[in-house]
Write a protein that holds these residues in place. Structure first.
Motif, PDB file in Angstrom:
ATOM      1  N   ALA A  83      -0.534   7.140 -25.463  1.00 12.19           N
ATOM      2  CA  ALA A  83      -0.928   6.782 -26.834  1.00 12.19           C
ATOM      3  C   ALA A  83      -1.519   5.379 -26.901  1.00 12.19           C
ATOM      4  CB  ALA A  83       0.276   6.894 -27.774  1.00 12.19           C
ATOM      5  N   ALA A  84      -1.111   4.521 -25.954  1.00 13.61           N
ATOM      6  CA  ALA A  84      -1.664   3.161 -25.914  1.00 13.61           C
ATOM      7  C   ALA A  84      -3.090   3.154 -25.360  1.00 13.61           C
ATOM      8  CB  ALA A  84      -0.769   2.252 -25.075  1.00 13.61           C
ATOM      9  N   GLY A  85      -3.539   4.303 -24.856  1.00 13.40           N
ATOM     10  CA  GLY A  85      -4.925   4.402 -24.399  1.00 13.40           C
ATOM     11  C   GLY A  85      -5.109   4.329 -22.894  1.00 13.40           C
ATOM     12  N   TYR A  86      -4.020   4.342 -22.136  1.00 13.94           N
ATOM     13  CA  TYR A  86      -4.151   4.234 -20.677  1.00 13.94           C
ATOM     14  C   TYR A  86      -4.774   5.503 -20.102  1.00 13.94           C
ATOM     15  CZ  TYR A  86      -3.028   3.441 -15.777  1.00 13.94           C
ATOM     16  OH  TYR A  86      -3.116   3.272 -14.421  1.00 13.94           O
ATOM     17  N   ARG A  87      -5.825   5.319 -19.288  1.00  9.35           N
ATOM     18  CA  ARG A  87      -6.528   6.472 -18.708  1.00  9.35           C
ATOM     19  C   ARG A  87      -6.583   6.385 -17.185  1.00  9.35           C
ATOM     20  NH1 ARG A  87      -5.402   7.910 -22.836  1.00  9.35           N
ATOM     21  NH2 ARG A  87      -6.624   8.307 -24.703  1.00  9.35           N
ATOM     22  N   GLY A  88      -5.850   5.450 -16.598  1.00  4.68           N
ATOM     23  CA  GLY A  88      -5.916   5.238 -15.154  1.00  4.68           C
ATOM     24  C   GLY A  88      -4.977   6.147 -14.378  1.00  4.68           C
ATOM     25  N   ASP A  89      -4.869   5.859 -13.095  1.00  2.95           N
ATOM     26  CA  ASP A  89      -3.997   6.632 -12.224  1.00  2.95           C
ATOM     27  C   ASP A  89      -2.539   6.286 -12.484  1.00  2.95           C
ATOM     28  OD1 ASP A  89      -6.118   7.918 -10.969  1.00  2.95           O
ATOM     29  OD2 ASP A  89      -6.336   6.335  -9.462  1.00  2.95           O
ATOM     30  N   VAL A  90      -1.662   7.192 -12.081  1.00  3.96           N
ATOM     31  CA  VAL A  90      -0.225   7.012 -12.242  1.00  3.96           C
ATOM     32  C   VAL A  90       0.387   6.966 -10.847  1.00  3.96           C
ATOM     33  CG1 VAL A  90       1.887   7.953 -13.221  1.00  3.96           C
ATOM     34  CG2 VAL A  90      -0.308   8.277 -14.417  1.00  3.96           C
ATOM     35  N   GLU A  91       0.966   5.832 -10.528  1.00  4.13           N
ATOM     36  CA  GLU A  91       1.512   5.649  -9.181  1.00  4.13           C
ATOM     37  C   GLU A  91       2.987   6.027  -9.117  1.00  4.13           C
ATOM     38  OE1 GLU A  91       1.084   1.791  -7.420  1.00  4.13           O
ATOM     39  OE2 GLU A  91      -1.088   1.761  -7.742  1.00  4.13           O
ATOM     40  N   VAL A  92       3.329   6.787  -8.109  1.00  4.79           N
ATOM     41  CA  VAL A  92       4.735   7.004  -7.775  1.00  4.79           C
ATOM     42  C   VAL A  92       5.124   5.920  -6.775  1.00  4.79           C
ATOM     43  CG1 VAL A  92       6.389   8.533  -6.639  1.00  4.79           C
ATOM     44  CG2 VAL A  92       4.622   9.483  -8.153  1.00  4.79           C
ATOM     45  N   ALA A 138      -5.624  20.813 -10.897  1.00  4.75           N
ATOM     46  CA  ALA A 138      -6.162  19.812 -11.833  1.00  4.75           C
ATOM     47  C   ALA A 138      -5.085  18.845 -12.326  1.00  4.75           C
ATOM     48  CB  ALA A 138      -6.815  20.511 -13.028  1.00  4.75           C
ATOM     49  N   ARG A 139      -3.829  19.277 -12.271  1.00 10.49           N
ATOM     50  CA  ARG A 139      -2.753  18.403 -12.771  1.00 10.49           C
ATOM     51  C   ARG A 139      -2.537  17.192 -11.869  1.00 10.49           C
ATOM     52  NH1 ARG A 139       2.002  22.619 -12.985  1.00 10.49           N
ATOM     53  NH2 ARG A 139       0.978  23.086 -10.985  1.00 10.49           N
ATOM     54  N   LEU A 140      -3.073  17.256 -10.656  1.00 12.67           N
ATOM     55  CA  LEU A 140      -2.905  16.133  -9.723  1.00 12.67           C
ATOM     56  C   LEU A 140      -3.999  15.070  -9.877  1.00 12.67           C
ATOM     57  CD1 LEU A 140      -1.958  18.074  -6.445  1.00 12.67           C
ATOM     58  CD2 LEU A 140      -0.418  16.961  -8.086  1.00 12.67           C
ATOM     59  N   ALA A 141      -4.918  15.281 -10.808  1.00 11.86           N
ATOM     60  CA  ALA A 141      -6.136  14.450 -10.851  1.00 11.86           C
ATOM     61  C   ALA A 141      -5.861  12.956 -11.006  1.00 11.86           C
ATOM     62  CB  ALA A 141      -7.056  14.937 -11.979  1.00 11.86           C
ATOM     63  N   ARG A 142      -4.751  12.590 -11.602  1.00 12.03           N
ATOM     64  CA  ARG A 142      -4.472  11.159 -11.831  1.00 12.03           C
ATOM     65  C   ARG A 142      -3.266  10.672 -11.036  1.00 12.03           C
ATOM     66  NH1 ARG A 142      -4.466  10.351 -18.220  1.00 12.03           N
ATOM     67  NH2 ARG A 142      -4.005   8.192 -17.622  1.00 12.03           N
ATOM     68  N   LEU A 143      -2.767  11.473 -10.139  1.00  8.56           N
ATOM     69  CA  LEU A 143      -1.587  11.063  -9.361  1.00  8.56           C
ATOM     70  C   LEU A 143      -1.984  10.128  -8.224  1.00  8.56           C
ATOM     71  CD1 LEU A 143       1.419  11.234  -8.642  1.00  8.56           C
ATOM     72  CD2 LEU A 143       0.928  13.368  -7.408  1.00  8.56           C
ATOM     73  N   SER A 144      -1.220   9.073  -8.062  1.00 12.32           N
ATOM     74  CA  SER A 144      -1.445   8.139  -6.958  1.00 12.32           C
ATOM     75  C   SER A 144      -0.144   7.934  -6.199  1.00 12.32           C
ATOM     76  CB  SER A 144      -1.939   6.798  -7.504  1.00 12.32           C
ATOM     77  OG  SER A 144      -2.032   5.843  -6.453  1.00 12.32           O
ATOM     78  N   LEU A 145      -0.273   7.855  -4.888  1.00 14.00           N
ATOM     79  CA  LEU A 145       0.884   7.562  -4.047  1.00 14.00           C
ATOM     80  C   LEU A 145       0.914   6.069  -3.750  1.00 14.00           C
ATOM     81  CD1 LEU A 145       3.210   8.503  -2.075  1.00 14.00           C
ATOM     82  CD2 LEU A 145       1.456   8.351  -0.282  1.00 14.00           C
ATOM     83  N   ASN A 146       1.905   5.390  -4.266  1.00 16.78           N
ATOM     84  CA  ASN A 146       2.088   4.012  -3.813  1.00 16.78           C
ATOM     85  C   ASN A 146       2.637   4.072  -2.398  1.00 16.78           C
ATOM     86  OD1 ASN A 146       3.725   1.457  -3.345  1.00 16.78           O
ATOM     87  ND2 ASN A 146       2.593   0.920  -5.204  1.00 16.78           N
ATOM     88  N   GLN A 147       1.994   3.316  -1.507  1.00 16.86           N
ATOM     89  CA  GLN A 147       2.357   3.396  -0.089  1.00 16.86           C
ATOM     90  C   GLN A 147       3.823   3.128   0.175  1.00 16.86           C
ATOM     91  OE1 GLN A 147      -1.046   0.991   1.894  1.00 16.86           O
ATOM     92  NE2 GLN A 147       0.001   2.113   3.489  1.00 16.86           N
TER      93      GLN A 147
END
Lengths: 303, 303
Positions: free
Chosen positions: B263-272, B28-37
């Motif tokens: 805290a700013a409210g961001y709920r999107g994916d997090v790109e590496v 479940a910890r991977l739910a918001r992880l994104s791989l930038n190509q």
């Protein structure tokens, strides 16, 4: 024409023929030019003094290490005898350690640096704030420690009549050299402290990119303790510490920034300070000749 | 244990044994992880999709060039079939030319990039502002041209439902890549424009050093269109374009910045997103495994 004279007509480090004549000693346009010693890193203090006199450069930004090699009192005598002003002493600072013993050691060293600057007749001591301590990722606290360390030096700065000049450093150095990253931030740090004791350095290399730099230079006003010129070049040399270029070889609008500094009321010397392996490898006299040419072309008319 | 399995337990690029277990697909910890190509620059889109699926990474930051190799429609189909989200499309921008014909060409290309992002289902198009044109030293005007070019894209962004995400870039790139240098400046640019159409990218590499970054992230609020993580390492690699590190290998306080973004409210994916020659030379699966480990260690707990 000797080989040396020829070389003086080639720009350093590009090697292309100079596009303007080298201003001769006594040229009024050189009246506020200062050679920061680091620009001729291979020269001793004696060589730098003699080089400035030969080139008609009336002022020098002295570094503590080459001064220490001959002793501060001798250095002060040499500079006086040569008729040179000292525009600044580089450098104090490195304030960001969290270790109390190291903090005391740094404080004591900065106190000595203020004494040395006073003996040399320099108006200011340039402060390099220092980077993040090893393994420490808390920039906010590191910046707060730098602020506290600067404040602790204020009484002695007032006593000896030498201004502490906070140098905001390009963010490329935020991790390992200078946690004060913008002129705005340096001014925020300086603001609560007396203007006679604490100023800022405007170094074109460090702040040219800053959004709103024009407003910040105007805001700085009497806080400007030193104006240093050197260039941002691309591609950036591999060693970022030595990535500074000769004015005119890169992207910085020197007439514009110089006009801003002049409009803010700055009347002091203008130091050429270039850390660059190619410049360091060149003949010192050729470095001074190129610096003088570029200064009278790009900087002096806008002061 | 095969050689490949062994390699997955070594961190990239350091080569030291991983200090935490690799989170398995479905964790479940991977739910918001994104791989930038760009983190696996040697991989085609097909390989990146398969790599994400194998690693349990549910989202991808797509680049236009590898997408174009297979065609946008095919790419969108592949991504849908694989069940991957597209967290962003990289990249539009390069707005700073003063030449009207080139400005039109850039505008048209950005319009197409918005269309592509819409077809891929991406919420935003990352905008790299562009550097100073050759021989141009007027940063103020270059920045103004970037602002005007972004504004001109707003109607189409609203039409296709893709946000323009202004990426402030580290000042190391101000001359040759991105004249928007701070999050504060990006927000100033975005402020007059509708929040549905124009957001900002918070990329740790670019903004970690910014004085008052905490306040600026809070100010950004709903403007945060993308959160990208990568590390500032020292000494900086010789090629500054490839100077980004793996999270945890350098100076950035990821828990702190991530908590600010949350805290700013961001709920999107997090790109590496890591541009680094050593990372690019490594096995792609090992890069994904290290990225996932560092993400669950340093970023995810603070979202």
């Amino acid at each position: 024409m000797t080989a040396t004279e020829q070389a003086l007509d080639l720009d350093v480090p590009s090697g292309v023929p100079a596009r303007t004549a080298t201003p001769p000693p006594g040229d009024a346009r050189l009246a506020r030019l200062s050679l920061n010693q680091k620009t001729v890193d291979g020269w001793s203090l004696r060589e730098a003094i003699d080089g400035c006199v030969a080139a008609g450069i009336p002022s020098i930004g002295a570094w503590r290490e080459p001064v220490a090699e001959v002793g501060v009192t001798s250095a002060a005598g040499w500079l006086r005898d040569a008729g040179l002003r000292v525009s600044s002493v580089c450098r104090g600072g490195f304030f960001t350690t969290a270790d109390p013993a190291e903090q005391r050691m740094r404080h004591d060293d900065n106190m000595r640096a203020l004494d040395e600057a006073a003996e040399l007749g320099a108006p200011c001591l340039v402060l390099v704030p220092g980077g993040l301590p090893a393994g420490d990722r808390d920039l906010v606290r590191a910046r707060a420690r730098a602020a506290a360390a600067i404040e602790a030096l204020v009484p002695h700065a007032l006593d000896v009549g030498v201004r502490l000049a906070i140098e905001p450093m390009h963010p490329i150095f935020a991790a390992d050299r200078g946690v004060v990253s913008t002129l705005a931030q340096a001014l925020d740090l300086a603001e609560p402290l007396p203007v006679e004791a604490v100023g800022v350095v405007v170094d074109t290399f460090h702040v040219w990119w800053e959004p709103g730099i024009e407003e910040q230079i105007a805001r700085a006003g009497d806080r400007i303790a030193s104006y240093q010129v050197c260039e941002w070049i691309t591609p950036l040399p591999a060693d970022t510490l030595l990535s500074r270029g000769m004015m005119g070889d890169g992207h910085i609008d020197f007439p514009h920034l110089t006009a801003c500094v002049a409009a803010a009321g700055y009347r002091g010397d203008v130091e050429v300070e270039i850390f660059n392996a190619e410049v360091w490898a060149a003949d010192g006299h050729a470095v001074l000749a190129t610096s003088a040419r570029r200064y009278v072309e790009l900087v002096e008319p806008h002061l």
